[in-house]
Motif scaffolding. Sequence first.
Motif, PDB file in Angstrom:
ATOM      1  N   GLY A 305      37.754  44.343  39.952  1.00 54.05           N
ATOM      2  CA  GLY A 305      37.049  45.427  40.611  1.00 54.05           C
ATOM      3  C   GLY A 305      36.408  44.984  41.909  1.00 54.05           C
ATOM      4  O   GLY A 305      36.257  43.796  42.206  1.00 54.05           O
ATOM      5  N   ARG A 306      35.989  45.956  42.674  1.00 56.51           N
ATOM      6  CA  ARG A 306      35.472  45.704  44.017  1.00 56.51           C
ATOM      7  C   ARG A 306      34.211  44.851  43.997  1.00 56.51           C
ATOM      8  O   ARG A 306      34.059  43.937  44.821  1.00 56.51           O
ATOM      9  CB  ARG A 306      35.202  47.049  44.704  1.00 56.51           C
ATOM     10  N   ALA A 307      33.300  45.132  43.079  1.00 55.07           N
ATOM     11  CA  ALA A 307      32.033  44.402  43.058  1.00 55.07           C
ATOM     12  C   ALA A 307      32.253  42.914  42.775  1.00 55.07           C
ATOM     13  O   ALA A 307      31.599  42.051  43.381  1.00 55.07           O
ATOM     14  CB  ALA A 307      31.087  45.000  42.019  1.00 55.07           C
ATOM     15  N   VAL A 308      33.154  42.600  41.856  1.00 55.57           N
ATOM     16  CA  VAL A 308      33.446  41.194  41.553  1.00 55.57           C
ATOM     17  C   VAL A 308      34.047  40.513  42.777  1.00 55.57           C
ATOM     18  O   VAL A 308      33.669  39.385  43.130  1.00 55.57           O
ATOM     19  CB  VAL A 308      34.395  41.077  40.344  1.00 55.57           C
ATOM     20  N   ASP A 309      34.972  41.196  43.459  1.00 61.54           N
ATOM     21  CA  ASP A 309      35.595  40.607  44.646  1.00 61.54           C
ATOM     22  C   ASP A 309      34.579  40.405  45.766  1.00 61.54           C
ATOM     23  O   ASP A 309      34.642  39.410  46.504  1.00 61.54           O
ATOM     24  CB  ASP A 309      36.733  41.503  45.143  1.00 61.54           C
ATOM     25  N   GLU A 310      33.644  41.339  45.914  1.00 57.49           N
ATOM     26  CA  GLU A 310      32.619  41.194  46.943  1.00 57.49           C
ATOM     27  C   GLU A 310      31.752  39.972  46.675  1.00 57.49           C
ATOM     28  O   GLU A 310      31.432  39.205  47.594  1.00 57.49           O
ATOM     29  CB  GLU A 310      31.760  42.455  47.004  1.00 57.49           C
ATOM     30  N   TRP A 311      31.352  39.811  45.423  1.00 60.77           N
ATOM     31  CA  TRP A 311      30.563  38.615  45.092  1.00 60.77           C
ATOM     32  C   TRP A 311      31.376  37.350  45.313  1.00 60.77           C
ATOM     33  O   TRP A 311      30.851  36.356  45.838  1.00 60.77           O
ATOM     34  CB  TRP A 311      30.086  38.662  43.639  1.00 60.77           C
ATOM     35  N   LEU A 312      32.639  37.359  44.917  1.00 61.09           N
ATOM     36  CA  LEU A 312      33.480  36.177  45.072  1.00 61.09           C
ATOM     37  C   LEU A 312      33.589  35.785  46.542  1.00 61.09           C
ATOM     38  O   LEU A 312      33.505  34.600  46.890  1.00 61.09           O
ATOM     39  CB  LEU A 312      34.861  36.446  44.480  1.00 61.09           C
ATOM     40  N   ASP A 313      33.754  36.771  47.434  1.00 55.23           N
ATOM     41  CA  ASP A 313      33.795  36.480  48.868  1.00 55.23           C
ATOM     42  C   ASP A 313      32.507  35.799  49.319  1.00 55.23           C
ATOM     43  O   ASP A 313      32.534  34.812  50.066  1.00 55.23           O
ATOM     44  CB  ASP A 313      33.998  37.768  49.671  1.00 55.23           C
TER      45      ASP A 313
END
Length: 418
Positions: A305-313
């Motif tokens: 999901g988007r939130a996980v990818d944002e944190w990963l970035d």
Amino acid sequence: MRPSGPGRGTNSMNLRLYNERTLLQRLRRTGEASKADLARWAQLTNTAVGSIVQSLEESHLIEPAGRRQEGQRGQPAGLYRINPEGAYGIGVRLDRTSIETVLIDLGGRILAREAHDLLLPHPDEALALVRKSITRMLSVLDGTQRRRLMGVGLAQPYNLGSWLRELDLKADFRIWDEVDFGAMLSQAVEQPVFKENDGNAAAIAELFFGVGREESDFLYVFIGAALGAGAVIGGESLRGSSGNAADLGLMPVLPSRLASAPPTDRRWDILLSRASLNALTRHLRHSGLPVRNHDDLEGHVASGGRAVDEWLDDCVDALVPSLRASLAVLDLPAVVIDCDIDDGLIDKLVRRVDAGLREIAPEARQTPRLLRGSFGTNAGAVGAASLPMFFSFSPRADVLRGQPASAFSHTAKETTHA
């Protein structure tokens, strides 16, 4: 009592002890070997190695592993290997949001495990929980096995009462900075307790049971509720003057650009405010996703999901320059990355960090090899359980210097166990 001086007899005993532990380490790395193999590797006489092997076998630390079946002249060589039942360790991992206890054998296998997913309570309450867990661990062992228990390892972050803003924790852990939980635990369970910070302990687990079977020099990074790290150089854990060497979580980084980040007017933040599962939890909640416990967090990571990818970035953006700065000082050829959650997250981290390190690699410097950790969510507890055996069986340089086996640990030295 330690001898007052480095007498000849003391040096001889230390050298014998060092040779024993060196051969044990060799067997951990190779899996199995003959006496002749060990003699060639250690550059010792066959007689000396034969005596050491006999002693280790009588102590049940090694066992016969059959005979070499390769085509060769003469009698096939007898092989030896580590005896998993030769020793045991219990490990307790304390974190700000969990308590975990495990029992492992000398082969690194987890024989029993208990975990409590909760905000770290008052030390007295935590002691009661841990004492019950250890009692249940001991019930797994029979009488002979209990006599081979090397003690209890305790792994916890130092300065538990600090960095609560960065970790977004509404709690007061200051009492933990005022008590010696290792001494409390040793008295409660009547066992020697070996204490290390959680990053060093997890790095020691990798050294003793994981990638250390092939690697003698690496930087270890564990992304949990906070961020733990440790460095292994020349097969030894690097500690520093306060036990906080390679404390990567405190590397200065720019504040997070995520909308979920805690407000700050400071120009710099610290890495654990961005590269931690608490930061991920905070961002998921800010994005409207419920995270009530560790299982919820795992579910969101698994579904992506988007939130996980944002944190990963954001995590990788802060982690990569911090790693490069650390490697510029330590000059290590490998980085081991592990995490309290997997579901593909560790592989993503390894790939992204590797790409980031290659992108900013300075001229004339290679990018380190990126390796997966061996223990995942159990890294801290296995690290804790490794401590009694590491301090008892690792060929550290302090053995030759005549320092006691627990020189780098907290232990109730006056306590003995059957």
